[in-house]
Write an enzyme that holds these catalytic residues in place. Sequence first.
Site, PDB file in Angstrom:
ATOM      1  N   TRP A  55       0.833  -1.219   0.000  1.00  0.00           N
ATOM      2  CA  TRP A  55       0.000   0.000   0.000  1.00  0.00           C
ATOM      3  C   TRP A  55       0.858   1.255   0.000  1.00  0.00           C
ATOM      4  CZ3 TRP A  55      -1.593   2.960   4.825  1.00  0.00           C
ATOM      5  CH2 TRP A  55      -0.607   2.865   5.822  1.00  0.00           C
TER       6      TRP A  55
ATOM      7  N   LYS B 253       2.763   0.381  15.969  1.00  0.00           N
ATOM      8  CA  LYS B 253       4.010   0.381  15.205  1.00  0.00           C
ATOM      9  C   LYS B 253       4.108   1.670  14.388  1.00  0.00           C
ATOM     10  CE  LYS B 253       6.138  -2.566  11.634  1.00  0.00           C
ATOM     11  NZ  LYS B 253       5.829  -3.577  10.611  1.00  0.00           N
TER      12      LYS B 253
ATOM     13  N   GLU C  31       0.543  -2.378  12.367  1.00  0.00           N
ATOM     14  CA  GLU C  31       0.761  -3.826  12.384  1.00  0.00           C
ATOM     15  C   GLU C  31       1.053  -4.374  13.772  1.00  0.00           C
ATOM     16  OE1 GLU C  31       3.546  -4.810   9.274  1.00  0.00           O
ATOM     17  OE2 GLU C  31       2.083  -4.355   7.715  1.00  0.00           O
TER      18      GLU C  31
HETATM   19  C1  BGC Z   1       4.875  -1.540   7.517  1.00  0.00           C
HETATM   20  C2  BGC Z   1       3.854  -1.584   6.406  1.00  0.00           C
HETATM   21  C3  BGC Z   1       4.552  -1.375   5.090  1.00  0.00           C
HETATM   22  C4  BGC Z   1       5.695  -2.353   4.913  1.00  0.00           C
HETATM   23  C5  BGC Z   1       6.494  -2.105   3.659  1.00  0.00           C
HETATM   24  C6  BGC Z   1       5.979  -2.534   7.244  1.00  0.00           C
HETATM   25  O1  BGC Z   1       6.950  -2.433   8.219  1.00  0.00           O
HETATM   26  O2  BGC Z   1       4.272  -1.822   8.748  1.00  0.00           O
HETATM   27  O3  BGC Z   1       2.893  -0.580   6.609  1.00  0.00           O
HETATM   28  O4  BGC Z   1       3.653  -1.499   4.051  1.00  0.00           O
HETATM   29  O5  BGC Z   1       6.564  -2.234   6.005  1.00  0.00           O
HETATM   30  O6  BGC Z   1       7.062  -0.853   3.643  1.00  0.00           O
END
Ligand code: BGC
Length: 773
Positions: free
Chosen positions: A365, A605, A493
């Site tokens: 995203w 996070k 996350e």
């Molecule tokens: C983040 C995500 C992101 C991904 C790739 C993860 O650490 O929590 O939001 O899409 O990294 O950048």
Amino acid sequence: MNEIKNDLLIDEWKIVEKNFNLEGSKKNETIFSIGNGYIGMRGNFEEGLKDKKYTVEGTYLNGFYETHEIKYGEKAYAFPEIGQTMLNVINSKIIKIYVDDEEFNMMDSEILDYERVLDLKEGVLKRKAVWRTKTGKELELNFERLASFDDKHLAAVKVSIIPLNFSGKIKLVSLIDGNVKNLTAEDDPRVGSGLSGRSLEIIEKNIEDDEISILSKTKNSNFKLLCAAKNLFTTEQDYTVKSIEDEYIVGIEYEINGVEKKKIEFIKYISYTTTRDYDDEIFNVKDRVLKRAVKMGYENIKKNQIEYMKRFWESADVEIEGDAKLQQGIRFNMFHILQSTGKDSKTNIGAKGLTGEGYEGHYFWDTEMYIIPMFIYTKPEVARKLLEYRYNTLDKARERARQMSHEKGALFPWRTINGEECSAYFPASTAQYHINADIAYAIKKYYEATLDEEFLIKYGAEILFETARIFEDLGHYVEGKGFCIDGVTGPDEYTAIVNNNAYTNLMAKDHLSLAAYVAEYIKKNFNDEYQRIKEKIELDEEEIVRWKKAADNMYIPYDEKLKIHPQDDSFLSKKIWDFENTPKENYPLLLHYHPLVIYRHQVCKQADWVLALYLHSDKFTKEQKIRDFEYYEKVTTHDSSLSPCIFSIVACDIGYIDKAYDYFMRTARMDLDDHHGNTKDGIHAANMAGSWLGIVAGFGGFRAFEDEILFSPRIPQNWNRYSFKINYRQRLIKVDVNKEKVILQLIKGSPIKVKLYDKEVQLEDKIERDLAN
Ligand code: BGC
């Protein structure tokens, strides 16, 4: 933040290294990467590094991947079975130089003078080294490398050698090497891949006159890759030639009769073509690419590269006066985004761009929420290509929706290269249904800024309808609440599988009402097209009514006692993470605690609801934003690099300028200063684009809603002046802010009404206003 040990010099338009530092070598390979959105080459030295532990040799092609079986200890229905990994492909940049059988090498050669420069104005990587051999012979070596923005299949390396104090034999060896592998994942999910061993099988090697090539094939995904290089001297040279070939390598060795003080110049034109792009045409395309390159010559290719960069900076440059480090940081970030982003509607941008293997080259995203916003207002045609990529993978999203038990509609994957979901850990991936709404949001913003009706009708509307269907299906009405969405994960996350994630619900609300609006708009204005789409996706007009109803009744959680938006239904009832007793070295938490331990706590996070406050800043009062911001600030670790820029933007919005500045400082030079200690694995692409947002949407207070654009500039204490540019509906607007004034200038296009600090003004040529404090 890690201790910053920076070995790079500050220059507003260049990244300069004067001393080669072995310890920081992998990090600098990332930093000195060059690319064109298709080819990406890490800043490895042409001759390589002797001790492999200090280098990650990497060349990547956007969208070129190997598949592998995802191994689960325990599997459940609709878990993705096949993983995809962007491959480290045949290494074509190798050029070795020998004098008296002594090999030039940055590790143990005597180097009298050295400089490596990534030139952000030119889009070219340069290196100079003055080498003294063991027998006292001195040579000036200059290397240049570029990946052409004009021709995505083309890269070129130029080497010039000047024997400074001798005449005699110099050996130059140009190779391409098929003995390449990806890094294998360690315990950190952000580093390597599930692939082990070599993924590219060599089918054929060729040396024909000055051209060398390797044809290879991936074992599972079944793509062919042809890498070819044409080797030419542009100076009159006296030399003999020998072919080199072994199991994985082809090359040409030139033994040159060097003449004291006379320059030897050598060019290697490189092409990569794959059957992912062209069925069986890869040889013909390669011929065309290399012939054209030779005909143009390196200097003209470079001239076009500079021209391309000039056009980019003309419509996109950001200036910061009074802080050269930041100036360098922001231009570096924008340059990396430009060179990492696919521009062919078949490819996108990985979380690490084309600079490293972290996150396996997957698209997230990050594209819609961070990268596309930068392009919408700086280079809108690239934003369109990125959205077309989603359209081109819509069928795969439809398939995924069926796997996830949605009878209709399309669910976009959380992680992918080819459009199929390839993320194994569903609580933090498939559960992030908000990706559908994020894509819808990006379509809306793109359309509002460009009024690109053709895009909307041909691609946008269908995506919007298909993705809206998922939210309608997912949600249900709950008495006393309204339309609720259960069992999803929001952007944060560290909190997974919850009911009514406020971000998701708000974004879905916007998405559903947008889909309904667009359906009516197209029906009214482009009825034939509407009928075509309606038939194609079997759209029932009742659905549109239901979308509107769901949007109108969407439940957005609110806590009356605290007067804040809880991140989800259960967030506030959880125990707050014990930040005080968490040692510094236990961050990022994801590397030190089981997910369940994290999920049981109030700890974020990254920006989740705070992101919603920015994206929908028109829907909340300042007081509300302050309460929400202050609450989430206390429980957010920013373990994701996507977070600080968003906090910076919202801090600006609520007038916390010093705080905004502190957050912004964590983003602008994140990779240049290696704040997260993992730049060696690749750039943090979303953060880089986020730093652009930090200036434009943050300090500049730029927002675009429907037919309105607004600016509310502020200036941080440490800056004397800053400026940025906005492309909007065929216009180019420059916003210039100094300690006293804001100057809006219409550089291109017809007059337009804009809002400056809540006041509508007509921008004809230039407007000057006092800066608000
Ligand atoms: C983040 C995500 C992101 C991904 C790739 C993860 O650490 O929590 O939001 O899409 O990294 O950048």
